[in-house]
Design a protein around this motif. Structure first.
Motif, PDB file in Angstrom:
ATOM      1  N   ASN A   1       0.833  -1.208   0.000  1.00  7.35           N
ATOM      2  CA  ASN A   1       0.000   0.000   0.000  1.00  7.35           C
ATOM      3  C   ASN A   1       0.866   1.256   0.000  1.00  7.35           C
ATOM      4  OD1 ASN A   1      -2.544  -1.062  -0.087  1.00  7.35           O
ATOM      5  ND2 ASN A   1      -2.825  -1.109   2.123  1.00  7.35           N
TER       6      ASN A   1
ATOM      7  N   GLU B   1      -5.848 -22.638  -1.733  1.00  5.17           N
ATOM      8  CA  GLU B   1      -6.844 -21.563  -1.758  1.00  5.17           C
ATOM      9  C   GLU B   1      -6.254 -20.239  -1.251  1.00  5.17           C
ATOM     10  OE1 GLU B   1      -9.467 -21.349  -3.239  1.00  5.17           O
ATOM     11  OE2 GLU B   1     -10.903 -20.037  -2.250  1.00  5.17           O
ATOM     12  N   ILE B   2      -5.382 -20.315  -0.258  1.00  6.72           N
ATOM     13  CA  ILE B   2      -4.763 -19.080   0.254  1.00  6.72           C
ATOM     14  C   ILE B   2      -3.894 -18.442  -0.828  1.00  6.72           C
ATOM     15  CG2 ILE B   2      -3.055 -18.195   1.904  1.00  6.72           C
ATOM     16  CD1 ILE B   2      -4.273 -20.108   3.996  1.00  6.72           C
TER      17      ILE B   2
ATOM     18  N   GLN C   1      -6.219 -16.943  -3.526  1.00  5.28           N
ATOM     19  CA  GLN C   1      -6.932 -15.733  -3.090  1.00  5.28           C
ATOM     20  C   GLN C   1      -5.983 -14.560  -2.847  1.00  5.28           C
ATOM     21  OE1 GLN C   1     -10.004 -15.318  -3.470  1.00  5.28           O
ATOM     22  NE2 GLN C   1     -10.462 -17.459  -3.896  1.00  5.28           N
ATOM     23  N   GLN C   2      -4.801 -14.852  -2.326  1.00  4.71           N
ATOM     24  CA  GLN C   2      -3.863 -13.739  -2.110  1.00  4.71           C
ATOM     25  C   GLN C   2      -3.480 -13.106  -3.440  1.00  4.71           C
ATOM     26  OE1 GLN C   2      -0.724 -13.757   0.652  1.00  4.71           O
ATOM     27  NE2 GLN C   2      -1.808 -14.880   2.223  1.00  4.71           N
TER      28      GLN C   2
ATOM     29  N   ARG D   1      -5.345 -13.053  -6.093  1.00  8.45           N
ATOM     30  CA  ARG D   1      -6.497 -12.277  -6.576  1.00  8.45           C
ATOM     31  C   ARG D   1      -6.585 -10.944  -5.850  1.00  8.45           C
ATOM     32  NH1 ARG D   1     -11.168 -16.852  -7.420  1.00  8.45           N
ATOM     33  NH2 ARG D   1     -10.274 -17.720  -9.311  1.00  8.45           N
ATOM     34  N   PHE D   2      -6.281 -10.969  -4.556  1.00  6.63           N
ATOM     35  CA  PHE D   2      -6.271  -9.714  -3.803  1.00  6.63           C
ATOM     36  C   PHE D   2      -5.240  -8.747  -4.367  1.00  6.63           C
ATOM     37  CE2 PHE D   2      -8.782  -8.690  -0.188  1.00  6.63           C
ATOM     38  CZ  PHE D   2      -9.469  -9.856   0.089  1.00  6.63           C
TER      39      PHE D   2
ATOM     40  N   ARG E   1      -4.083  -8.594  -7.371  1.00  9.75           N
ATOM     41  CA  ARG E   1      -4.514  -8.071  -8.677  1.00  9.75           C
ATOM     42  C   ARG E   1      -5.675  -7.100  -8.515  1.00  9.75           C
ATOM     43  NH1 ARG E   1      -6.196 -12.941 -11.589  1.00  9.75           N
ATOM     44  NH2 ARG E   1      -6.552 -11.571 -13.345  1.00  9.75           N
ATOM     45  N   ASN E   2      -6.542  -7.389  -7.557  1.00  7.63           N
ATOM     46  CA  ASN E   2      -7.686  -6.516  -7.316  1.00  7.63           C
ATOM     47  C   ASN E   2      -7.248  -5.176  -6.728  1.00  7.63           C
ATOM     48  OD1 ASN E   2     -10.726  -6.225  -6.990  1.00  7.63           O
ATOM     49  ND2 ASN E   2     -10.033  -5.845  -4.898  1.00  7.63           N
ATOM     50  N   ASN E   3      -6.323  -5.240  -5.772  1.00  9.25           N
ATOM     51  CA  ASN E   3      -5.968  -4.029  -5.034  1.00  9.25           C
ATOM     52  C   ASN E   3      -4.914  -3.177  -5.728  1.00  9.25           C
ATOM     53  OD1 ASN E   3      -7.759  -4.655  -3.072  1.00  9.25           O
ATOM     54  ND2 ASN E   3      -6.274  -5.483  -1.649  1.00  9.25           N
ATOM     55  N   PHE E   4      -4.100  -3.808  -6.553  1.00 10.49           N
ATOM     56  CA  PHE E   4      -3.015  -3.068  -7.211  1.00 10.49           C
ATOM     57  C   PHE E   4      -3.047  -3.359  -8.705  1.00 10.49           C
ATOM     58  CE2 PHE E   4      -1.655  -4.581  -2.959  1.00 10.49           C
ATOM     59  CZ  PHE E   4      -1.712  -3.359  -2.306  1.00 10.49           C
TER      60      PHE E   4
ATOM     61  N   GLY F   1      -8.370  -1.682   0.641  1.00  6.48           N
ATOM     62  CA  GLY F   1      -8.200  -2.311  -0.665  1.00  6.48           C
ATOM     63  C   GLY F   1      -7.983  -1.270  -1.721  1.00  6.48           C
ATOM     64  N   ARG F   2      -7.670  -1.745  -2.911  1.00  6.60           N
ATOM     65  CA  ARG F   2      -7.457  -0.879  -4.066  1.00  6.60           C
ATOM     66  C   ARG F   2      -6.453   0.242  -3.771  1.00  6.60           C
ATOM     67  NH1 ARG F   2     -12.756  -0.372  -7.850  1.00  6.60           N
ATOM     68  NH2 ARG F   2     -14.232  -0.342  -6.148  1.00  6.60           N
ATOM     69  N   GLY F   3      -5.408  -0.101  -3.028  1.00  3.21           N
ATOM     70  CA  GLY F   3      -4.334   0.859  -2.809  1.00  3.21           C
ATOM     71  C   GLY F   3      -4.582   1.832  -1.674  1.00  3.21           C
TER      72      GLY F   3
ATOM     73  N   LYS G   1      -4.742   3.053   2.154  1.00  5.98           N
ATOM     74  CA  LYS G   1      -4.052   2.584   3.342  1.00  5.98           C
ATOM     75  C   LYS G   1      -4.494   3.344   4.589  1.00  5.98           C
ATOM     76  CE  LYS G   1       0.133   5.266   2.448  1.00  5.98           C
ATOM     77  NZ  LYS G   1       0.200   5.686   1.049  1.00  5.98           N
TER      78      LYS G   1
ATOM     79  N   ALA H   1     -12.245  -9.519  -9.954  1.00  7.23           N
ATOM     80  CA  ALA H   1     -11.889  -8.312  -9.205  1.00  7.23           C
ATOM     81  C   ALA H   1     -13.110  -7.438  -8.925  1.00  7.23           C
ATOM     82  CB  ALA H   1     -10.840  -7.520  -9.975  1.00  7.23           C
TER      83      ALA H   1
ATOM     84  N   GLY I   1     -11.672 -12.550  -3.013  1.00 10.59           N
ATOM     85  CA  GLY I   1     -10.445 -11.994  -3.570  1.00 10.59           C
ATOM     86  C   GLY I   1     -10.651 -10.543  -3.948  1.00 10.59           C
TER      87      GLY I   1
ATOM     88  N   ARG J   1      -5.852 -15.072   6.172  1.00  9.29           N
ATOM     89  CA  ARG J   1      -4.659 -15.514   5.438  1.00  9.29           C
ATOM     90  C   ARG J   1      -4.878 -15.369   3.934  1.00  9.29           C
ATOM     91  NH1 ARG J   1       0.088 -14.979   6.593  1.00  9.29           N
ATOM     92  NH2 ARG J   1       0.519 -16.218   4.758  1.00  9.29           N
ATOM     93  N   GLU J   2      -6.059 -15.689   3.495  1.00  7.41           N
ATOM     94  CA  GLU J   2      -6.342 -15.599   2.054  1.00  7.41           C
ATOM     95  C   GLU J   2      -6.238 -14.160   1.555  1.00  7.41           C
ATOM     96  OE1 GLU J   2      -9.384 -19.417   1.881  1.00  7.41           O
ATOM     97  OE2 GLU J   2     -10.162 -17.400   1.528  1.00  7.41           O
ATOM     98  N   SER J   3      -6.455 -13.221   2.464  1.00 10.11           N
ATOM     99  CA  SER J   3      -6.342 -11.831   2.026  1.00 10.11           C
ATOM    100  C   SER J   3      -4.978 -11.243   2.438  1.00 10.11           C
ATOM    101  CB  SER J   3      -7.498 -10.987   2.565  1.00 10.11           C
ATOM    102  OG  SER J   3      -7.578 -11.085   3.967  1.00 10.11           O
ATOM    103  N   GLY J   4      -4.029 -12.117   2.776  1.00  6.40           N
ATOM    104  CA  GLY J   4      -2.658 -11.673   3.038  1.00  6.40           C
ATOM    105  C   GLY J   4      -2.480 -10.998   4.379  1.00  6.40           C
TER     106      GLY J   4
END
Lengths: 434, 330
Positions: A185, A260-261, A264-265, A267-268, A270-273, B60-62, B64, B198, B224, B272-275
């Motif tokens: 971020n 799956e982790i 999904q990570q 995808r996150f 790619r979605n967020n950045f 999300g989407r940058g 913070k 997305a 995701g 965890r899936e969302s880092g």
């Protein structure tokens, strides 16, 4: 101290005695080597002679021979294109590396937050990688350890200032502790990296593991004051294992991953950045084929596999020689889809090893220890000269194989070929491929 | 959407003196009045949200979070009070906040007209509710607010160039629904490439919003694209039981909402899936171990709502103290 005349022939007596003297500190290389030594395969718990020998004895990847054919239809194609006999200077080394244009099938591997990898040498390496027009990866744990406005930004800025337009790129790793610090971020919206981002030359790498210590997180040795600071911030686990004189052991967590982790990570990311490239780095795990397949299916622009020969600034000895798949075995297990980027690292420094890795399916190879040693030799131009030599070897070898682009290399260029490995006639671990 | 405007805020004093801001604040005041009246009438109780905490919505989407030093501990300014809403359900099964949020959005969002670093949201959560339940609340709330402002300050709205007829379908209770998958297909048909994995991108959302004659819900975002607290559909792995409410006329997203994950192990896995590092969320996970109430809820962006009501171009025009992404402002 109380040594007697007791001996144990055929048993690692010296190793036992060293542990009896130093306890858990002996699990690691000598703490005095931290910050000046770079470790990797050959620095493990085996006899000292093996460590010395490992520097010169070929591993499974080196053991493969490059075998030019006699008949070269691609050379004929090149001859027709040029209207003259092609030479090694006609090999075009420019290629795509994980969504970036690169002058060479090379990239600068991640150096983490260890002392050897996060100081002036790293900035010098960044500047030269920028000039060379090859992508650079910045390793994990830089922000939680050194702060954001630190060597991380210094490296990004050094690279950006030196880089020619349109080539190269900067990829920044994030691991568990980095996620707490919101590294991606911070970078994504920082004016300092905006030029890279907007020109499609910023990437983020999900750090899942590394070759020198598969299954472990980052490790460094810290002094008392830094240990206190890190402990107060609750960022890392700090251990006493290095003994009274050796400082404290700082451990990052390796992170928990399932299929799956990982999916999904990515995808996150790619979605967020959306403007950043998405890279993943794996340690040489036994399920590397499934792991790389998952990452590509989830849209990773590049997948890096760091073979067990990979280097590090600090790791337990037992991991260095005995844990993780050798790079050749990893590449044999990976089924790279057409057009996907597969990056390989582990003891890369000269053209022969690089060409073997490319023939086994890699798109580009990473320079880690070699790059640090080169800038240690000459902070201004060491990496450029090392790369100049490597690039010449690449041209000579690829041309000798009757090819003119790195991407044209295949397993047919290696002996023994993959089929021989399947038949069990050789120990070279090259598995079946599509 | 056709008003002449400066693309960025003038100096604060000039902005505060402008008749347009005064009009927008009159509309906002009535919108808040109607919001409270409606939600209280539906049995919701208003709480005040926290401003700082050890952790906030991961964003999300940058975007913070801002760090603050809290007695030596790294704390965050709230980017969303979602975790506190969930935590509060045990004592307050129907609750709402008018919640201030700070999100350091990437500078390129300064020109969307739809992003501010400081903003407020009408944050609603309801124990035991389904997505359908809270969509009815969101639709009812929007309809009531629109009804009220056209009753309380019609001249203000007309002076701003708004026409009552633009809200006819909404006031008649017309809300449409599509899925994320259908929205992606619709965008493809309209010539806009939208990733099926997305969040719907800003331009795509504007296209959909311009193409609509009444507000519409987009359901079933892919996992995701949203935070760990949006509940995954047990019958359809990878699909979330969530939604956005998008306004018609090009004003875009007003509301994001979902059914929530309440199961401890699922929450940790989704983190965890969302880092995310679950250790960061220790206080929340402790409550989750004790048992969170299953719930659903949503956040309605207050400034986005007022922009939709007034028809102004940008959120900074409906904020008394606007902070545009990437712009240093008082």
């Amino acid at each position: 101290m109380n040594a007697t005349s007791l001996t144990a022939g055929g048993f690692p007596e010296e190793g036992v005695r060293a542990r009896a003297r130093r306890g858990a500190a002996e699990v690691f290389p000598p703490a005095g080597a931290y910050g000046t030594g770079l470790f990797g395969a050959g620095h493990g718990s085996g006899p000292a002679t093996a460590a010395t020998a490992a520097a010169t004895v070929p591993d499974e990847l080196d053991a493969l021979r490059l075998v030019p054919p006699v008949f070269m239809p691609r050379r004929l194609e090149k001859l027709i294109e040029l209207g003259r006999e092609p030479g090694h200077g006609d090999v075009d080394l420019r290629t795509g590396v994980g969504g970036f244009a690169s002058e060479l099938p090379l990239y600068l591997s991640a150096f983490g937050s260890t002392r050897a990898g996060s100081g002036d040498l790293a900035v010098a390496a960044a500047r030269q990688a920028g000039r060379l027009g090859i992508p650079m990866v910045v390793g994990e744990n830089m922000v939680p350890v050194h702060g954001y406005r630190s060597v991380l930004l210094a490296r990004v800025e050094a690279y950006t200032e030196a880089a020619a337009e349109g080539v190269g790129g900067v990829v920044v790793q994030q691991s568990t502790e980095d996620a707490d610090s919101e590294v991606w971020n911070l970078l994504y919206s920082d004016p300092a990296s905006r030029a890279l981002r907007d020109s499609g030359r910023l990437g983020f790498e999900l750090k899942i593991g590394q070759g020198a210590k598969p299954g472990l997180g980052g490790m460094t040795v810290v002094g008392a004051a830094e240990a206190e600071r890190l402990a107060a911030a609750c960022r890392f686990t700090l251990g006493e294992e290095l003994g009274a004189d050796g400082g404290r052991l700082r451990c990052a967590t390796p992170g928990t991953f399932t299929e799956e982790i990982v999916r999904q990570q990515l995808r996150f990311m790619r979605n967020n950045f959306p403007l950043a490239r998405t890279w993943v780095k794996f340690h040489p795990g036994r399920d590397i084929g499934a792991a790389t397949g998952t990452a590509w299916a989830a849209g990773a622009d590049a997948v890096t596999v760091d073979g067990a020969e990979g280097g590090t600034g600090w790791a337990p000895r037992v991991f260095l020689d005995g844990v993780g798949l050798p790079l050749a075995a990893c590449l044999g297990l990976i089924d790279r889809p057409e057009g996907a980027s597969l990056l390989a690292s582990g003891r890369m420094w000269e053209g022969g090893r690089a060409v073997r890795a490319l023939a086994l399916g890699a798109t580009a190879v990473g320079l880690g220890r070699a790059a640090l040693l080169a800038v240690d030799e000459d902070p201004e131009h060491g990496l450029e000269r090392l790369t100049e030599a490597l690039a010449l070897e690449l041209r000579l070898l690829i041309s000798a194989l009757g090819q003119y682009r790195p991407s044209a290399l295949s397993r047919a260029d290696l002996w023994p070929p993959a089929a021989a490995a399947d038949a069990g006639s050789t120990a070279v671990p090259v598995g079946p491929r599509r | 959407m056709e008003h002449a405007h400066t693309p960025t805020p003038p100096p604060l004093g000039e902005h505060l003196r402008s008749p347009r801001l005064r009009s927008a604040m009159l509309v906002q005041q009535e919108a808040l009045y109607a919001t409270r009246e409606f939600l209280r009438g539906e049995g919701f109780i208003e709480l005040l949200p926290p401003l700082v905490g050890p952790v906030t919505d991961p964003g999300g989407r940058g975007a913070k979070a801002l760090d603050v030093d809290y007695y030596g501990q790294p704390y965050k300014l709230m980017t969303s009070a979602i975790l506190y809403k969930q935590a509060s359900l045990s004592g307050f099964p129907k609750l709402f906040y008018i919640a201030p949020n700070v999100r350091v959005e990437p500078p390129e969002t300064a020109g969307t007209g739809r992003h501010l670093v400081e903003f407020h949201q009408i944050d609603v959560e309801m124990a035991g509710a389904s997505r359908q339940d809270v969509q009815e609340i969101a639709a009812g709330l929007l309809a009531r607010v629109v009804e009220h402002v056209w009753t309380a300050v019609p001249d203000v709205l007309r002076e701003l160039g708004r026409s009552e007829s633009e809200f006819d379908e909404l006031r008649a209770g017309k809300f449409e629904t599509c899925t994320h998958e259908e929205a992606v297909a619709r965008l493809a048909a309209l010539g806009h490439a939208q990733s099926p994995d997305a969040e719907i991108d800003w331009e795509a959302e504007r296209i959909l919003s311009l193409d609509a004659g009444c507000p519409f819900f987009v359901n079933d975002y892919p996992k995701g694209s949203r935070g760990f607290y949006d509940r995954e559909d047990p019958a359809r792995p990878g699909v979330l039981r969530n939604f956005d409410l998008i306004a018609h006329g090009g004003y875009g997203e007003l509301v994001s909402g979902s059914e929530r994950e309440a199961d401890y192990a699922t929450i940790v896995t989704r983190m965890r899936e969302s880092g995310e590092n679950p250790a960061k969320y220790a206080w929340y996970l402790e409550l989750a171990r004790e048992g969170l109430s299953p719930s659903a809820g949503f956040g309605m962006g207050l400034q986005r709502l007022v922009r939709f009501l007034t028809g102004l171009d940008a959120l900074w025009q409906v904020s008394a103290y606007p902070k545009l992404p990437g712009v240093i402002a008082p």
